[in-house]
Design an enzyme around this catalytic site. Structure first.
Site, PDB file in Angstrom:
ATOM      1  N   HIS A 156      18.669  -1.482   8.562  1.00 37.34           N
ATOM      2  CA  HIS A 156      19.262  -0.263   7.983  1.00 37.34           C
ATOM      3  C   HIS A 156      20.560   0.066   8.695  1.00 37.34           C
ATOM      4  O   HIS A 156      20.791  -0.347   9.842  1.00 37.34           O
ATOM      5  CB  HIS A 156      18.282   0.921   8.068  1.00 37.34           C
ATOM      6  CG  HIS A 156      18.182   1.547   9.439  1.00 37.34           C
ATOM      7  ND1 HIS A 156      19.028   2.534   9.881  1.00 37.34           N
ATOM      8  CD2 HIS A 156      17.326   1.317  10.466  1.00 37.34           C
ATOM      9  CE1 HIS A 156      18.708   2.892  11.108  1.00 37.34           C
ATOM     10  NE2 HIS A 156      17.672   2.166  11.489  1.00 37.34           N
ATOM     11  N   CYS A 157      21.421   0.788   7.988  1.00 41.89           N
ATOM     12  CA  CYS A 157      22.652   1.286   8.590  1.00 41.89           C
ATOM     13  C   CYS A 157      22.585   2.803   8.574  1.00 41.89           C
ATOM     14  O   CYS A 157      21.503   3.379   8.600  1.00 41.89           O
ATOM     15  CB  CYS A 157      23.870   0.754   7.853  1.00 41.89           C
ATOM     16  SG  CYS A 157      23.916   1.183   6.102  1.00 41.89           S
ATOM     17  N   ALA A 158      23.729   3.470   8.477  1.00 42.03           N
ATOM     18  CA  ALA A 158      23.738   4.924   8.585  1.00 42.03           C
ATOM     19  C   ALA A 158      23.149   5.624   7.375  1.00 42.03           C
ATOM     20  O   ALA A 158      22.623   6.732   7.484  1.00 42.03           O
ATOM     21  CB  ALA A 158      25.169   5.424   8.820  1.00 42.03           C
TER      22      ALA A 158
END
Length: 669
Positions: free
Chosen positions: A26-28
């Site tokens: 996952h990222c932001a």
């Protein structure tokens, strides 16, 4: 139980189960999946999950937009799925198996240029600010004087003072800002080579050293090469090895030479790491990587890269300034958003930077900013039309803000590409804006913020024309998005938010309804009225659909029991619904199971979305056809929004009525 455990389980099922997931990170704002089979992901089911704000596929990854709660959602997802998450880099590596060679090149370029873009943006803003201070003549500051003599241009027009001419403070500011502004572009190869080694996982300090060797003060500055005679270069700017020489030329602001040199350094280091024993690798790997890369940079790769860069900028400049520049602007403006989808847009960073190095500005970047604004305007129109839909508003409004600030992926993948018609409207708007931008010769100092703030990076004399093109990029896509939706153009049939004109009329009727305490309902048929509980169909008899009465018709003509808008007209014409002016929602179903007749024996006199008045003819039906087919003709007349209105039959039932007689009342609850 985790906060998002239920939604995580739904996502796991909809994405094809644990066995379909190769990697997840996952990222932001989003989950990033590498799927074994992308076709197994049920996009519609995934986007129906309340927490999910959209999906898209890019660079071999299936990405699910969650928002700020993505870390919590990710933890719950890994818990319910039993899948151990991986780093973003590992996910990207796994995703390469889903990419073709072009996508891999574009992904590499993106990962190389992304870390240095903030510096380029700052440099562009500084150049733009300095351009205003020292380049904009202001008549109110008076005519420029040199040794007491008024200055005039070649055409006889007076030359007026700039801000730095009359202000010591701003002159000092302008001089001070030269330091970071020039440093960013003169030493850009250092940043590029560093970023290449960072991306390749090799020694970043060696990348910095090689970058410095491309822009050292001991080299002839790249900006001075064109004005330096070949004889002088041969005499004063060479390394003389006796039987051959190498030109001592710098590569300030050059993109492709730095890119090629950085890749050569990284691949050399990777090569030697595999072949030199670890015990002596610290000594030999850096030496055998840096020195050959440096030799290649100044003998082969640098000159080739310089030539390629000049060819590239020449071709693009020809498009921007040639006889058909209007066509180039229109095509590039329209196609930049599709470039973003494919990842090809990352190549433009190199082209922009090369144009700045070769010509002192770029006409390409303004069109990129306009494309972002246009796609933002399209998604803003979508938000405006769906602002009362909480789920759609939560997705589209943040996407609008993001696009207006230069990041279009949420707008493109969350709304515009998903529903098509906003995407097409944005392309048309940006194509028109690009046409105007090139026609006005709008030029930017450098890459800037790719949205509304982008005007700060435009050269001062082109700021007003750029402002005009910005208005086009805002107004045209916004208007076209609304028009396309109302006309049903470019809309996907599965888009549940798209309403046909008749459905829009129904929505407007419901919003405009003036609720009343008591509404009289006329009989839509002539015949015998009975209690609804006596209906043949148990669904109607039990009041599941709503409360009202059932009529055994004596004539085959159905009229409007109230004034309002036709909300439903079944294709088989056996049933019709009306939303009254007071908000009463009614349904009249002619016969039972008459849908099987497929419209035979029925003639509609109205269409869905039509405005009708009490007693107006709605449907004519042949009672003999219905009976011969073995169906009954009894017709339930019910009020379906029983949460707002209670239906009360008038008079003793059963009783005989004529069409238009008072049948029942609807009392506001």
């Amino acid at each position: 139980m985790g906060k998002f455990e239920k939604e995580a389980k739904s996502l796991l099922d909809a994405i094809g189960g644990k066995e379909n997931i190769t990697a997840v990170s996952h990222c932001a704002t989003r989950l990033r999946f590498v799927l074994a089979d992308g076709k197994k992901a049920d996009v519609k089911a995934i986007e129906a999950i309340p927490t999910v704000k959209g999906t898209f596929t890019n660079a071999g990854q299936f990405q699910v937009i969650i928002g700020n709660d993505v870390p919590i959602f990710y933890n719950d997802f890994t818990a319910v799925s039993g899948i151990e998450g991986v780093s973003k880099e590992a996910a990207k590596a796994a995703a390469k198996s889903n990419q073709n060679p072009i996508q891999r090149v574009m992904t590499m370029l993106a990962e190389i240029f992304t870390p240095i873009i903030p510096a380029i943006i700052v440099g562009g803003l500084i150049l733009g600010f300095r351009n205003i201070l020292e380049g904009v003549q202001i008549q109110a500051l008076g005519q420029k004087m040199v040794d007491g003599v008024a200055q005039f241009a070649k055409d006889g027009e007076p030359i007026y003072n700039t801000i730095v001419d009359v202000s010591k403070f701003w002159s000092g500011v302008n001089s001070f800002l030269w330091l970071p502004g020039e440093a960013i572009f003169h030493f850009l190869p250092v940043g590029i080579v560093w970023s290449v080694t960072r991306k390749m996982g090799t020694s970043q300090i060696l990348g910095i050293v090689l970058g410095i060797c491309l822009v050292s003060p001991q080299l002839l500055n790249a900006y001075a090469v064109a004005s330096t005679p070949a004889a002088e270069i041969a005499k004063n700017w060479t390394w003389d090895f006796g039987f051959f020489t190498i030109n001592r030329i710098g590569y300030q602001a050059q993109v492709i030479p730095a890119l090629l040199s950085g890749l050569s350094l990284s691949y050399l280091e990777i090569f030697w790491r595999k072949r030199i024993p670890e015990v002596i690798s610290m000594i030999f790997v850096p030496f055998l990587s840096l020195i050959p890369a440096l030799i290649l940079a100044h003998t082969v790769l640098g000159p080739i890269g310089w030539t390629l860069g000049q060819w590239l900028s020449t071709i693009v400049l020809a498009g921007l300034t040639g006889p058909v520049k209007w066509l180039f602007g229109a095509v590039f403006g329209a196609l930049y958003a599709p470039f973003v989808i494919t990842g090809l847009h990352h190549m433009t960073n190199a082209i922009d930077t090369q144009l700045v190095a070769d010509t002192g500005g770029t006409g390409l970047w303004p069109m990129i900013a306009l494309s972002n604004i246009a796609q933002g305007s399209a998604v803003f129109a979508y938000y405006w039309m769906n602002r009362r839909n909480e789920r759609e508003a939560q997705i589209s409004l943040p996407a609008t803000i993001s696009a207006y600030l230069g990041v279009t992926e949420p707008a493109l993948f969350g709304v515009n590409v998903k529903y098509i018609y906003p995407f097409v409207a944005g392309m048309i708007g940006s194509g028109l804006a690009g046409f105007l931008s090139v026609t006005f010769n709008v030029t930017a100092n450098a890459i800037g913020v790719g949205g509304l703030p982008g005007i700060l990076s435009i050269q001062a004399k082109y700021m007003f024309p750029f402002f005009i093109t910005m208005l086009v990029a805002i107004i045209v896509p916004f208007t076209l998005t609304i028009v396309f939706r109302r006309l049903g153009l470019f809309t996907k049939t599965e888009d549940e938010t798209v309403k046909a004109p008749q459905v829009e009329a129904i929505v407007e009727a419901k919003e405009a309804a003036q609720l009343a305490d008591l509404i009289e309902v006329a009989s839509p048929l002539a015949g015998q009225v009975k209690e609804l509980s006596q209906a043949t169909d148990p669904v109607f008899a039990q009041g599941v659909m709503g409360q009202g009465v059932v009529i055994e018709p004596s004539e085959g003509e159905l009229v409007a029991p109230v004034s309002g808008v036709v909300s439903v007209l079944f294709p088989t014409k056996h049933a019709v619904g009306i939303v009254s002016d007071q908000g009463v929602e009614m349904l009249m179903h002619i016969g039972m199971d008459t849908v099987q007749l497929d419209g035979k024996g029925f003639t509609a006199h109205v269409a869905q979305g039509d405005k009708v008045t009490v007693g107006q003819k709605l449907i004519s039906f042949d009672m003999d056809v219905i009976k011969e087919a073995g169906y009954v003709t009894e017709t339930p007349v019910i009020i379906t929004n029983q949460d707002l209105y209670q239906a009360d039959a008038l008079g003793q039932l059963p009783r005989v009525v004529k069409a238009g007689d008072q049948l029942m009342t609807a009392t506001k609850i």
